[in-house]
Scaffold this motif. Sequence first.
Motif, short mmCIF file in Angstrom:
data_model
loop_
_atom_site.label_atom_id
_atom_site.label_comp_id
_atom_site.label_asym_id
_atom_site.label_seq_id
_atom_site.Cartn_x
_atom_site.Cartn_y
_atom_site.Cartn_z
N ARG A 342 0.83 -1.21 0.00
CA ARG A 342 0.00 0.00 0.00
C ARG A 342 0.86 1.25 0.00
O ARG A 342 0.65 2.20 -0.75
CB ARG A 342 -0.93 -0.02 1.21
N ASP A 343 1.89 1.27 0.86
CA ASP A 343 2.78 2.43 0.95
C ASP A 343 3.51 2.67 -0.37
O ASP A 343 3.64 3.81 -0.83
CB ASP A 343 3.80 2.24 2.07
N LEU A 344 4.01 1.60 -0.98
CA LEU A 344 4.74 1.75 -2.23
C LEU A 344 3.84 2.28 -3.34
O LEU A 344 4.25 3.13 -4.14
CB LEU A 344 5.35 0.41 -2.64
N VAL A 345 2.62 1.79 -3.41
CA VAL A 345 1.70 2.22 -4.46
C VAL A 345 1.26 3.67 -4.24
O VAL A 345 1.26 4.48 -5.18
CB VAL A 345 0.46 1.30 -4.50
N VAL A 346 0.91 4.01 -3.02
CA VAL A 346 0.32 5.33 -2.74
C VAL A 346 1.38 6.40 -2.50
O VAL A 346 1.29 7.51 -3.02
CB VAL A 346 -0.63 5.24 -1.53
N ASP A 347 2.42 6.04 -1.73
CA ASP A 347 3.41 7.03 -1.29
C ASP A 347 4.76 6.90 -1.98
O ASP A 347 5.62 7.78 -1.84
CB ASP A 347 3.61 6.94 0.22
N GLY A 348 5.00 5.77 -2.63
CA GLY A 348 6.27 5.57 -3.30
C GLY A 348 7.37 5.01 -2.42
O GLY A 348 8.46 4.70 -2.91
N ARG A 349 7.11 4.85 -1.15
CA ARG A 349 8.11 4.30 -0.23
C ARG A 349 7.40 3.67 0.96
O ARG A 349 6.27 4.05 1.30
CB ARG A 349 9.09 5.38 0.27
N CYS A 350 8.07 2.70 1.58
CA CYS A 350 7.52 2.03 2.76
C CYS A 350 7.74 2.89 3.99
O CYS A 350 8.86 3.37 4.23
CB CYS A 350 8.16 0.66 2.94
N SER A 351 6.72 3.08 4.79
CA SER A 351 6.78 3.99 5.94
C SER A 351 7.38 3.36 7.19
O SER A 351 7.72 4.08 8.13
CB SER A 351 5.37 4.49 6.27
N PHE A 352 7.54 2.05 7.22
CA PHE A 352 7.90 1.41 8.50
C PHE A 352 9.10 0.48 8.42
O PHE A 352 9.52 -0.06 9.44
CB PHE A 352 6.70 0.65 9.05
N ALA A 353 9.66 0.26 7.23
CA ALA A 353 10.79 -0.67 7.12
C ALA A 353 11.64 -0.32 5.91
O ALA A 353 11.15 0.25 4.93
CB ALA A 353 10.28 -2.11 7.00
N ASP A 354 12.92 -0.66 6.00
CA ASP A 354 13.84 -0.50 4.87
C ASP A 354 13.74 -1.74 3.99
O ASP A 354 14.13 -2.84 4.41
CB ASP A 354 15.26 -0.32 5.40
N LEU A 355 13.22 -1.59 2.79
CA LEU A 355 13.01 -2.72 1.90
C LEU A 355 14.13 -2.88 0.88
O LEU A 355 14.01 -3.69 -0.05
CB LEU A 355 11.68 -2.55 1.15
N SER A 356 15.22 -2.15 1.04
CA SER A 356 16.28 -2.18 0.03
C SER A 356 16.86 -3.58 -0.17
O SER A 356 17.26 -3.94 -1.29
CB SER A 356 17.40 -1.19 0.40
N LYS A 357 16.90 -4.38 0.90
CA LYS A 357 17.45 -5.73 0.77
C LYS A 357 16.50 -6.68 0.04
O LYS A 357 16.88 -7.81 -0.27
CB LYS A 357 17.78 -6.29 2.15
N LEU A 358 15.28 -6.22 -0.23
CA LEU A 358 14.30 -7.05 -0.91
C LEU A 358 14.10 -6.62 -2.36
O LEU A 358 13.13 -7.02 -3.00
CB LEU A 358 12.96 -7.01 -0.16
N SER A 359 15.04 -5.84 -2.89
CA SER A 359 14.88 -5.34 -4.26
C SER A 359 15.41 -6.36 -5.27
O SER A 359 16.23 -7.23 -4.95
CB SER A 359 15.63 -4.02 -4.44
N LEU A 360 14.93 -6.23 -6.49
CA LEU A 360 15.37 -7.10 -7.58
C LEU A 360 16.84 -6.92 -7.92
O LEU A 360 17.48 -7.83 -8.45
CB LEU A 360 14.53 -6.81 -8.82
N ALA A 361 17.40 -5.76 -7.61
CA ALA A 361 18.77 -5.46 -8.00
C ALA A 361 19.77 -6.44 -7.40
O ALA A 361 20.88 -6.61 -7.94
CB ALA A 361 19.13 -4.03 -7.58
N ARG A 362 19.42 -7.09 -6.32
CA ARG A 362 20.37 -8.02 -5.70
C ARG A 362 20.67 -9.22 -6.59
O ARG A 362 21.65 -9.95 -6.36
CB ARG A 362 19.86 -8.49 -4.34
#
Length: 396
Positions: A342-362
């Motif tokens: 919901r946060d990613l769709v509406v706000d463009g970023r997660c409000s409560f956690a760092d999701l960088s380790k869950l990105s496709l770039a890894r």
Amino acid sequence: MSEKGTSVVVVGGGVTGLSAAWWLARSGVAVTVVEKGIVGFEASGRNGGGCTHYQSPLFHEEQRLWPQMDELLGYPTEYRRGRIIFQVDPRKERFHEGLSLRLPDGYDWEVLSPDDVRDLVPLAGDNVVSGVRFHFGGHANPQRTAQAYAWAAQDLGATILQHTAVTGIATAGGRVTGIETATGTIGCDALVIAAGPQTGKLLAMLGIDLPMAPARAEMIVTEPLAMMPFTGVDGHGLYGRQTLRGNLAYGGGPHEWLDDVALDAAPPKPSGSVTRNLARRVAELLPKAAHARVIRSWAGVVENTPDGRPVIERLSSPGNVTVATMSSVGFGLSPASGHAIRDLVVDGRCSFADLSKLSLARFDGLRADWREHLNWLPPEPAEARVEASGGRAGTA
């Protein structure tokens, strides 16, 4: 071909997609869930029900939300707090020492003696060597929870289309404009792809590679037994729970790797190939339940990324697409993953956690033969084994 429209289309009616739809609808977003079969009818509704993923960046939100979910959804999930893990392998007598290094600070837990384990888990036997009790985490009923998400989302105005397979994704100007189905096109401002083992194929329609391997997982359910004081019990490579009726519902490897899964139909899930393995290990973990009859088994197809961790990300291109594949741990994290989506769709970023380790770039630079390297391959059919041996069938 007719065309309908909505603000957000969520492809996938498992718990991740349903939770995302509920969170979006709570924010007043017009959302449509598109599911090729029946919501919650795949692995989302047939799993161990565990809600204790302490190694995930979503863990704190998972733990904050689960005790509230019945009230927030307005429907029962059968959530029960707490978890016991115990071991019957003497080599794992001190497993709690390694566990203490992985658990986040601020969560209460204790080491249990074998007698403590047997008091709380009367079906355990004399083979217990060590145990721990978490005063956090817990378990819920997967089928009830999936239905609760669906009903709660509909109560808030969400539309759920079952038996509706996606056949294509429409794009224009570098953005997704809708999805194509056999009954027409559904236009959208944003797209969420949370389709379990089909997620990779759907992203491939956009020219995006998501490395994942489908696997068939199985669970067994016994006849009802006397209720234990503590019903959320793991160990011996197993996960599961005792249901409110007293059944033991357990799963836990080995996975049976599959070549592929279709976008327009439920994958075949014949039961039986690992049932005996599961039953044996449940009897070893809970010897006083060894007499119980296995009354049914469930099989579901799950998805696995090369490192076993989820992917949750709003893509940079197309910029209105959010992807979520939970890599076999979707159920327990679903309250938090839905919030993150919901946060990613509406706000463009997660409000409560760092999701960088869950990105496709890894996965950039991942070797092309990663499945072969990990040996995540289906067993060869008998004909292929015979041919490889020069035409000599085994006689053992």
